[in-house]
Design an enzyme around this catalytic site. Structure first.
Site, PDB file in Angstrom:
ATOM      1  N   THR A 124      66.956 -85.900 -85.162  1.00  0.00           N
ATOM      2  CA  THR A 124      66.089 -85.725 -84.135  1.00  0.00           C
ATOM      3  C   THR A 124      65.041 -86.138 -83.772  1.00  0.00           C
ATOM      4  OG1 THR A 124      65.124 -84.483 -81.913  1.00  0.00           O
ATOM      5  CG2 THR A 124      65.342 -83.601 -84.330  1.00  0.00           C
ATOM      6  N   TYR A 147      62.929 -75.930 -83.690  1.00  0.00           N
ATOM      7  CA  TYR A 147      63.634 -76.063 -83.607  1.00  0.00           C
ATOM      8  C   TYR A 147      64.129 -78.008 -85.525  1.00  0.00           C
ATOM      9  CZ  TYR A 147      66.652 -80.243 -82.279  1.00  0.00           C
ATOM     10  OH  TYR A 147      67.761 -81.274 -82.265  1.00  0.00           O
TER      11      TYR A 147
END
Length: 314
Positions: A124, A147
Site C-alpha cells: 500500500t 496499519y
C-alpha cells in the site's frame, strides 16, 4: 497454471480472481473477516464458484494446512490482511499484527519448503507516509499508522525470505483503489451511500487533501502485468491511477453524477493519514507496460451505478 489467491473474497482479490479464471485454475482463500460484511463476501464467492477453474477454501492462514495448499500453486497472489488506517490504533492493533504480519510469515514459511515460481505481495501507499510530490519506489518508507507499519513489516518479511531462501518476490504498492465492490468503510463507497440516503457526508479534515485514485480495472491490469514476468521478480512497483484530485473535487463530481447536493460535515483530520499521495508510476510503465486509462469521473460513475444496485436506490 495453478494460482493461489489469498483474500479472494475481498475487493481487489476478487477482481483479480475474475481476470485470472478464464485462463488459469485459481485456488481462493479467505477467512471472511474485516470491514466488508460477510454476506457481501459470500455473494462474491458465489460468483467465483460459477467458474469450473475456481477452488474455494474458507479459512485462516494461521490455521490452514498451508504446506499442502502451497505445493499445489505455481504462483501466489497474497491479498489477505486487515485493511484500514483509522481502525488500526488501540486494541484493534492485535488484528493487524496477526493478519498482516504473522499470517504473511506463515505463508512465506510454506513457500520456503515448496518454492513457487512467483510470490506477489500486495502492499500500500500507506508505507510511504507524508511525502511531497511524486513518490518513487526508492523513497524511504515512513508509515504514519499502525496499519502502514504492519504492511511494511510484511514487505520486509518478503525480502528476508527472498534473501535467505530465494523465494521469488514481487511487491505491489497500491494507491487508493476504488470501483465496484469497494469496501463499505472506504471513502467513495461511504460518500455515495450517504448521498443516496440523504445522510450527511463525514469528511475528515478540510477536504483539500489529495489522493492518487486508481480505478479497479487499472489496478487489476497492473497486478496481472507481473504474472510470468521474470523482470518483475525482486522488484517493487507503484500501482497508481490516471489522475489525482482532492476530496472536495470528488464530492463535486459525485454531486453532478447523483444529481443532488451533499450535506457536508467536516470533522478533525484522521490521525495517521497523509495529506497527499502521488505515485510515480514510471517504473511500472517502463517494466510492465502499465498504462492506467480510466478517468476519475468515469470510474466514479461506475461505482455510483454499482452502489445504486447494491442498495436498491435507483
Amino acid at each position: 497454471m495453478n494460482i493461489l489467491v489469498t483474500g479472494a473474497a475481498g475487493f481487489i482479490g476478487s477482481h483479480v480472481c475474475e481476470a485470472l479464471l478464464p485462463h488459469h485454475h485459481v485456488i481462493g482463500i479467505d477467512s471472511l473477516i474485516g470491514p466488508t460484511p460477510k454476506a457481501m463476501k459470500q455473494k462474491t464467492i458465489e460468483t467465483l464458484n460459477t467458474y469450473d477453474r475456481f477452488t474455494w477454501i474458507e479459512g485462516d492462514l494461521l490455521s490452514l494446512p498451508l504446506d499442502d495448499i502451497v505445493q499445489q500453486a505455481d504462483v501466489i497472489y497474497h491479498f489477505a490482511g486487515m485493511p484500514g488506517v483509522r481502525t488500526s490504533w488501540g486494541t484493534s492493533f492485535d488484528l493487524y499484527t496477526t493478519n498482516n504480519i504473522l499470517a504473511t510469515q506463515r505463508l512465506l514459511e510454506a513457500c520456503k519448503q515448496h518454492r513457487p515460481k512467483q510470490f506477489i505481495y500486495t502492499s500500500t501507499s500507506s508505507v510511504y507516509g507524508e511525502t511531497n510530490g511524486r513518490v518513487h519506489e526508492n523513497t524511504p518508507p515512513t508509515p504514519l499508522s499502525p496499519y502502514g507499519m504492519t504492511k511494511l513489516a510484511g514487505e520486509h518479511l518478503c525480502r528476508i525470505y527472498e534473501s535467505a531462501f530465494h523465494v521469488p518476490i514481487t511487491i505491489l504498492r497500491y494507491f487508493t483503489v476504488y470501483g465496484p465492490r469497494q469496501r463499505p468503510d472506504m471513502a467513495f463507497h461511504r460518500f455515495i451511500w450517504q448521498m443516496l440516503f440523504d445522510e450527511p457526508i463525514t469528511i475528515f479534515g478540510d477536504g483539500t487533501q489529495t489522493r492518487d485514485f486508481t480505478y479497479i480495472s487499472d489496478c487489476v491490469n497492473g497486478t496481472l502485468a507481473v504474472l510470468g514476468n521474470e523482470k518483475a521478480i525482486g522488484e517493487t512497483f507503484n500501482i497508481g491511477g490516471k489522475e489525482r484530485a482532492s476530496v472536495n473535487d470528488v464530492i463535486a463530481m459525485l454531486e453532478a453524477l447523483i444529481g443532488k447536493q451533499a450535506k457536508k460535515q467536516y470533522v478533525n483530520q484522521a490521525i495517521g493519514e497523509p495529506k497527499h499521495t502521488w505515485a510515480d508510476i514510471s517504473k511500472a510503465e517502463n517494466m510492465l507496460a502499465y498504462a492506467p486509462n480510466v478517468p476519475l469521473r468515469e470510474g466514479l460513475r461506475h461505482e455510483v451505478e454499482y452502489i445504486r444496485s447494491l442498495y436498491g436506490r435507483s
